[in-house]
Design a protein around this motif. Structure first.
Motif, PDB file in Angstrom:
ATOM      1  N   THR A 101      37.709   7.625  38.317  1.00  0.00           N
ATOM      2  CA  THR A 101      37.577   7.237  36.913  1.00  0.00           C
ATOM      3  C   THR A 101      38.141   8.346  36.043  1.00  0.00           C
ATOM      4  OG1 THR A 101      35.554   6.038  37.430  1.00  0.00           O
ATOM      5  CG2 THR A 101      35.958   6.514  35.139  1.00  0.00           C
ATOM      6  N   LEU A 102      38.939   7.964  35.082  1.00  0.00           N
ATOM      7  CA  LEU A 102      39.457   8.903  34.100  1.00  0.00           C
ATOM      8  C   LEU A 102      39.229   8.316  32.724  1.00  0.00           C
ATOM      9  CD1 LEU A 102      41.056  11.443  33.264  1.00  0.00           C
ATOM     10  CD2 LEU A 102      43.132  10.057  33.491  1.00  0.00           C
ATOM     11  N   GLY A 103      38.513   9.020  31.884  1.00  0.00           N
ATOM     12  CA  GLY A 103      38.206   8.518  30.553  1.00  0.00           C
ATOM     13  C   GLY A 103      38.688   9.434  29.454  1.00  0.00           C
ATOM     14  N   LEU A 104      39.340   8.861  28.469  1.00  0.00           N
ATOM     15  CA  LEU A 104      39.734   9.563  27.254  1.00  0.00           C
ATOM     16  C   LEU A 104      39.021   8.881  26.097  1.00  0.00           C
ATOM     17  CD1 LEU A 104      43.563   9.760  27.916  1.00  0.00           C
ATOM     18  CD2 LEU A 104      41.869  11.527  28.341  1.00  0.00           C
ATOM     19  N   HIS A 105      38.554   9.665  25.158  1.00  0.00           N
ATOM     20  CA  HIS A 105      37.811   9.035  24.078  1.00  0.00           C
ATOM     21  C   HIS A 105      38.098   9.693  22.745  1.00  0.00           C
ATOM     22  CE1 HIS A 105      34.912  12.345  23.741  1.00  0.00           C
ATOM     23  NE2 HIS A 105      35.087  12.452  25.043  1.00  0.00           N
ATOM     24  N   TYR A 106      37.785   8.946  21.708  1.00  0.00           N
ATOM     25  CA  TYR A 106      37.832   9.439  20.350  1.00  0.00           C
ATOM     26  C   TYR A 106      36.499   9.063  19.726  1.00  0.00           C
ATOM     27  CZ  TYR A 106      39.872   4.774  20.506  1.00  0.00           C
ATOM     28  OH  TYR A 106      40.120   3.470  20.812  1.00  0.00           O
ATOM     29  N   PHE A 107      36.318   9.235  18.440  1.00  0.00           N
ATOM     30  CA  PHE A 107      34.988   9.140  17.843  1.00  0.00           C
ATOM     31  C   PHE A 107      34.274   7.806  18.069  1.00  0.00           C
ATOM     32  CE2 PHE A 107      37.097  12.421  15.312  1.00  0.00           C
ATOM     33  CZ  PHE A 107      36.203  13.453  15.551  1.00  0.00           C
ATOM     34  N   TRP A 108      34.961   6.702  17.961  1.00  0.00           N
ATOM     35  CA  TRP A 108      34.298   5.397  18.026  1.00  0.00           C
ATOM     36  C   TRP A 108      34.726   4.556  19.226  1.00  0.00           C
ATOM     37  CZ3 TRP A 108      37.811   7.194  14.614  1.00  0.00           C
ATOM     38  CH2 TRP A 108      39.078   6.651  14.699  1.00  0.00           C
ATOM     39  N   GLY A 109      35.543   5.089  20.092  1.00  0.00           N
ATOM     40  CA  GLY A 109      36.007   4.300  21.227  1.00  0.00           C
ATOM     41  C   GLY A 109      36.657   5.169  22.287  1.00  0.00           C
ATOM     42  N   GLY A 110      37.266   4.495  23.240  1.00  0.00           N
ATOM     43  CA  GLY A 110      37.917   5.241  24.297  1.00  0.00           C
ATOM     44  C   GLY A 110      38.741   4.338  25.193  1.00  0.00           C
ATOM     45  N   HIS A 111      39.448   4.967  26.098  1.00  0.00           N
ATOM     46  CA  HIS A 111      40.271   4.253  27.081  1.00  0.00           C
ATOM     47  C   HIS A 111      39.943   4.840  28.448  1.00  0.00           C
ATOM     48  CE1 HIS A 111      43.651   1.621  27.982  1.00  0.00           C
ATOM     49  NE2 HIS A 111      43.914   2.487  28.951  1.00  0.00           N
ATOM     50  N   VAL A 112      39.673   3.977  29.402  1.00  0.00           N
ATOM     51  CA  VAL A 112      39.242   4.426  30.726  1.00  0.00           C
ATOM     52  C   VAL A 112      40.044   3.705  31.801  1.00  0.00           C
ATOM     53  CG1 VAL A 112      37.275   4.668  32.282  1.00  0.00           C
ATOM     54  CG2 VAL A 112      36.912   4.746  29.831  1.00  0.00           C
ATOM     55  N   TRP A 113      40.415   4.465  32.830  1.00  0.00           N
ATOM     56  CA  TRP A 113      41.063   3.908  34.012  1.00  0.00           C
ATOM     57  C   TRP A 113      40.088   4.035  35.175  1.00  0.00           C
ATOM     58  CZ3 TRP A 113      43.382   7.052  30.467  1.00  0.00           C
ATOM     59  CH2 TRP A 113      44.487   6.538  29.807  1.00  0.00           C
TER      60      TRP A 113
END
Length: 149
Positions: A101-113
């Protein structure tokens, strides 16, 4: 002699300035380190939530409700093997695994693989699931999905 005193004075000023800059950066290191630790903590949280979302979406017996769901109906229908038209028997959690799992996020959301696989005697697959997540009421909700075999 005057030149020598002047150069020593300049050297003293320069060493004083370099000390101040080191002290300044040292005091800045703690907030920067705290931001990095918080970001990594959120990445772990979003990654674990994404794994749970993908695992729940795989289950044909998952009690999906649009009001309390951790994903949209579109996400559920795209991940669930039976809804995707794959030949599948009843979901067996023992045959499911999530590897990476790899997750990138910002204040209100994110993108995960998420890399996951499922194998039974009838069917099996290994694929990457890419999720867009939004923070809704303190929980991550999958709002979009892309699946790469």
């Amino acid at each position: 002699m005057n030149m020598r005193k002047a150069s020593m004075h300049e050297a003293g000023l320069l060493s004083d300035l370099s000390f101040r800059s080191k002290a300044h950066w040292g005091s800045m290191g703690i907030p920067i380190l705290a931001i990095i630790v918080l970001y990594l903590g959120f990445s772990i949280w979003i990654g674990e939530s994404a794994r749970a979302i993908v695992k729940h979406a795989m289950d044909n017996n998952y009690n999906f409700s649009t009001t309390t769901a951790e994903m949209t109906a579109e996400v559920f229908n795209k991940i669930n093997p039976q809804r995707r038209g794959m030949k599948s028997s009843n979901y067996e959690p023992a045959n499911y695994s999530s590897k990476f799992t790899l997750g990138l996020h910002y204040f209100w959301g994110g993108h995960v693989w998420v890399s996951h696989q499922y194998e039974t005697k009838d069917t099996g697959f290994k694929e990457w699931v890419s999720l867009d997540l939004r923070l809704v009421d303190g929980k991550w909700k999958a709002v979009n999905v892309y699946i790469a075999p």
